[in-house]
Design an enzyme around this catalytic site. Structure first.
Site, PDB file in Angstrom:
ATOM      1  N   HIS A  79       0.834  -1.204   0.000  1.00  0.00           N
ATOM      2  CA  HIS A  79       0.000   0.000   0.000  1.00  0.00           C
ATOM      3  C   HIS A  79       0.871   1.257   0.000  1.00  0.00           C
ATOM      4  CE1 HIS A  79      -3.616   2.324   0.728  1.00  0.00           C
ATOM      5  NE2 HIS A  79      -3.123   2.824   1.853  1.00  0.00           N
ATOM      6  N   GLN A  81       3.944   1.563  -1.151  1.00  0.00           N
ATOM      7  CA  GLN A  81       4.566   1.696  -2.471  1.00  0.00           C
ATOM      8  C   GLN A  81       3.560   2.234  -3.476  1.00  0.00           C
ATOM      9  OE1 GLN A  81       7.960   1.465  -1.366  1.00  0.00           O
ATOM     10  NE2 GLN A  81       7.982   1.018  -3.542  1.00  0.00           N
ATOM     11  N   HIS A  83       0.987   4.168  -2.807  1.00  0.00           N
ATOM     12  CA  HIS A  83       0.814   5.591  -2.505  1.00  0.00           C
ATOM     13  C   HIS A  83       1.966   6.413  -3.096  1.00  0.00           C
ATOM     14  CE1 HIS A  83      -2.528   6.853   0.032  1.00  0.00           C
ATOM     15  NE2 HIS A  83      -2.532   5.624   0.530  1.00  0.00           N
TER      16      HIS A  83
END
Length: 111
Positions: A79, A81, A83
């Site tokens: 998650h 990465q 973002h």
């Protein structure tokens, strides 16, 4: 080696800094749309500072892995990465769009 808790903290830090960077880019876009190009540029610089912080956290994990220290794959890290990559895309698009806004102003002033 990072513990599971360390990995989570690093992941949340990446999420936070990437989110801050994305928010700065979106604010810069709004400022550019309204013709406030100096303020837009300042917001993009703030975004870059947040990206550096996120990348530094990411680099910690990359260095550990390159030294043979493995990490369990975590949905939180995935998650984080996601973002970061999304925020980087927003930055690239914001940069281009602010330049387009500047050109529009120049063209409108020429009429």
């Amino acid at each position: 080696m990072s513990t599971k808790e360390d990995l989570q903290m690093i992941s949340f830090s990446i999420i936070m800094h990437a989110g801050n960077a994305r928010s700065n880019c979106m604010e810069a876009l709004q400022m550019g749309r309204n013709g406030h190009f100096d303020k837009a540029f300042e917001k993009m610089e703030s975004a870059d500072e947040e990206f550096v912080k996120a990348h530094n956290k990411q680099t910690t994990l990359l260095q550990e892995e390159s030294q043979g220290k493995s990490h369990d794959l975590s949905i939180i890290l995935i998650h984080a990465q996601d973002h970061l990559m999304t925020a980087m895309t927003v930055k690239e698009m914001a940069t281009e769009m602010i330049e387009m806004y500047k050109r529009i102003v120049v063209l409108e002033e020429g009429k």
